[in-house]
Design a protein around this motif. Sequence first.
Motif, mmCIF file in Angstrom:
data_model
loop_
_atom_site.group_PDB
_atom_site.id
_atom_site.type_symbol
_atom_site.label_atom_id
_atom_site.label_comp_id
_atom_site.label_asym_id
_atom_site.label_seq_id
_atom_site.Cartn_x
_atom_site.Cartn_y
_atom_site.Cartn_z
ATOM 1 N N ILE A 10 36.771 -14.687 2.402
ATOM 2 C CA ILE A 10 35.938 -15.890 2.356
ATOM 3 C C ILE A 10 36.086 -16.690 3.644
ATOM 4 C CG2 ILE A 10 35.551 -18.084 1.174
ATOM 5 C CD1 ILE A 10 36.599 -16.644 -1.378
ATOM 6 N N ASP A 11 34.954 -16.951 4.277
ATOM 7 C CA ASP A 11 34.910 -17.761 5.492
ATOM 8 C C ASP A 11 34.014 -18.958 5.202
ATOM 9 O OD1 ASP A 11 34.686 -18.880 7.992
ATOM 10 O OD2 ASP A 11 33.589 -17.191 8.861
ATOM 11 N N GLN A 12 34.600 -20.140 5.182
ATOM 12 C CA GLN A 12 33.836 -21.315 4.783
ATOM 13 C C GLN A 12 32.691 -21.617 5.736
ATOM 14 O OE1 GLN A 12 36.056 -24.897 4.572
ATOM 15 N NE2 GLN A 12 37.168 -24.530 6.436
ATOM 16 N N GLY A 13 32.740 -21.112 6.943
ATOM 17 C CA GLY A 13 31.646 -21.322 7.877
ATOM 18 C C GLY A 13 30.360 -20.637 7.446
ATOM 19 N N GLN A 14 30.470 -19.681 6.547
ATOM 20 C CA GLN A 14 29.307 -18.940 6.067
ATOM 21 C C GLN A 14 28.726 -19.527 4.783
ATOM 22 O OE1 GLN A 14 31.014 -15.077 5.567
ATOM 23 N NE2 GLN A 14 30.852 -14.553 7.714
ATOM 24 N N LEU A 15 29.273 -20.616 4.302
ATOM 25 C CA LEU A 15 28.857 -21.173 3.010
ATOM 26 C C LEU A 15 28.043 -22.443 3.169
ATOM 27 C CD1 LEU A 15 32.239 -20.859 1.089
ATOM 28 C CD2 LEU A 15 30.227 -19.439 0.763
ATOM 29 N N VAL A 16 26.991 -22.551 2.374
ATOM 30 C CA VAL A 16 26.269 -23.823 2.281
ATOM 31 C C VAL A 16 27.060 -24.705 1.306
ATOM 32 C CG1 VAL A 16 24.014 -22.844 2.839
ATOM 33 C CG2 VAL A 16 24.750 -22.947 0.462
ATOM 34 N N PRO A 17 26.912 -26.023 1.369
ATOM 35 C CA PRO A 17 27.725 -26.916 0.527
ATOM 36 C C PRO A 17 27.687 -26.597 -0.968
ATOM 37 C CG PRO A 17 26.609 -28.190 2.208
ATOM 38 C CD PRO A 17 26.078 -26.780 2.319
ATOM 39 N N GLU A 18 26.519 -26.212 -1.497
ATOM 40 C CA GLU A 18 26.433 -25.922 -2.936
ATOM 41 C C GLU A 18 27.277 -24.703 -3.298
ATOM 42 O OE1 GLU A 18 23.062 -25.673 -1.206
ATOM 43 O OE2 GLU A 18 23.395 -27.815 -1.065
ATOM 44 N N ASP A 19 27.204 -23.678 -2.440
ATOM 45 C CA ASP A 19 27.993 -22.467 -2.689
ATOM 46 C C ASP A 19 29.488 -22.746 -2.541
ATOM 47 O OD1 ASP A 19 25.754 -20.964 -3.205
ATOM 48 O OD2 ASP A 19 25.685 -20.026 -1.227
ATOM 49 N N LYS A 20 29.814 -23.615 -1.611
ATOM 50 C CA LYS A 20 31.213 -23.965 -1.391
ATOM 51 C C LYS A 20 31.802 -24.622 -2.636
ATOM 52 C CE LYS A 20 33.979 -26.287 2.134
ATOM 53 N NZ LYS A 20 33.900 -27.070 3.366
ATOM 54 N N GLU A 21 31.064 -25.560 -3.227
ATOM 55 C CA GLU A 21 31.536 -26.231 -4.446
ATOM 56 C C GLU A 21 31.656 -25.249 -5.608
ATOM 57 O OE1 GLU A 21 32.772 -29.290 -5.055
ATOM 58 O OE2 GLU A 21 32.717 -29.409 -2.874
ATOM 59 N N LYS A 22 30.670 -24.365 -5.742
ATOM 60 C CA LYS A 22 30.698 -23.360 -6.808
ATOM 61 C C LYS A 22 31.904 -22.434 -6.621
ATOM 62 C CE LYS A 22 26.790 -21.396 -7.891
ATOM 63 N NZ LYS A 22 25.615 -20.496 -7.893
ATOM 64 N N LEU A 23 32.155 -22.072 -5.381
ATOM 65 C CA LEU A 23 33.278 -21.183 -5.080
ATOM 66 C C LEU A 23 34.613 -21.864 -5.372
ATOM 67 C CD1 LEU A 23 34.243 -18.481 -4.028
ATOM 68 C CD2 LEU A 23 34.070 -19.397 -1.718
ATOM 69 N N ILE A 24 34.743 -23.132 -5.025
ATOM 70 C CA ILE A 24 35.984 -23.860 -5.305
ATOM 71 C C ILE A 24 36.238 -23.916 -6.806
ATOM 72 C CG2 ILE A 24 37.059 -26.159 -5.241
ATOM 73 C CD1 ILE A 24 35.817 -26.459 -2.410
ATOM 74 N N LYS A 25 35.206 -24.173 -7.593
ATOM 75 C CA LYS A 25 35.356 -24.197 -9.053
ATOM 76 C C LYS A 25 35.765 -22.829 -9.580
ATOM 77 C CE LYS A 25 32.151 -27.955 -9.977
ATOM 78 N NZ LYS A 25 30.885 -28.373 -10.576
ATOM 79 N N THR A 26 35.138 -21.787 -9.064
ATOM 80 C CA THR A 26 35.451 -20.424 -9.490
ATOM 81 C C THR A 26 36.879 -20.062 -9.124
ATOM 82 O OG1 THR A 26 33.151 -19.741 -9.289
ATOM 83 C CG2 THR A 26 34.805 -18.005 -9.242
ATOM 84 N N LEU A 27 37.271 -20.368 -7.901
ATOM 85 C CA LEU A 27 38.633 -20.050 -7.463
ATOM 86 C C LEU A 27 39.668 -20.836 -8.255
ATOM 87 C CD1 LEU A 27 38.187 -19.826 -3.594
ATOM 88 C CD2 LEU A 27 38.540 -17.944 -5.202
ATOM 89 N N THR A 28 39.349 -22.065 -8.610
ATOM 90 C CA THR A 28 40.274 -22.864 -9.414
ATOM 91 C C THR A 28 40.505 -22.207 -10.768
ATOM 92 O OG1 THR A 28 39.600 -24.889 -8.282
ATOM 93 C CG2 THR A 28 40.679 -25.148 -10.417
ATOM 94 N N LYS A 29 39.434 -21.718 -11.383
ATOM 95 C CA LYS A 29 39.586 -21.002 -12.659
ATOM 96 C C LYS A 29 40.410 -19.741 -12.488
ATOM 97 C CE LYS A 29 35.185 -22.449 -14.675
ATOM 98 N NZ LYS A 29 33.877 -21.958 -15.129
#
Length: 75
Positions: A30-49
């Motif tokens: 995962i490279d945060q430079g490749q993520l749009v803000p919406e995907d970044k938030e979704k990814l953070i929630k997924t990773l937290t789970k």
Amino acid sequence: ELQEASLKIRALIEEKEIIKALGFKEISDIDQGQLVPEDKEKLIKTLTKLMKQAASDLDFEMAAQIRDKIKDLKT
């Protein structure tokens, strides 16, 4: 209890599919430079789970790796 385990496995598969859908094979890719803000938030929630599930499964090494990736994404 078997049904509960099955639901947990299904949830993990769905979460990993989200990571793949964003174009990454593994958490370490995962490279945060490749993520749009919406995907970044979704990814953070997924990773937290995933992190919480790894910790409850006593896979503390994986939980720590995921925690570190979440920190990277938040900065």
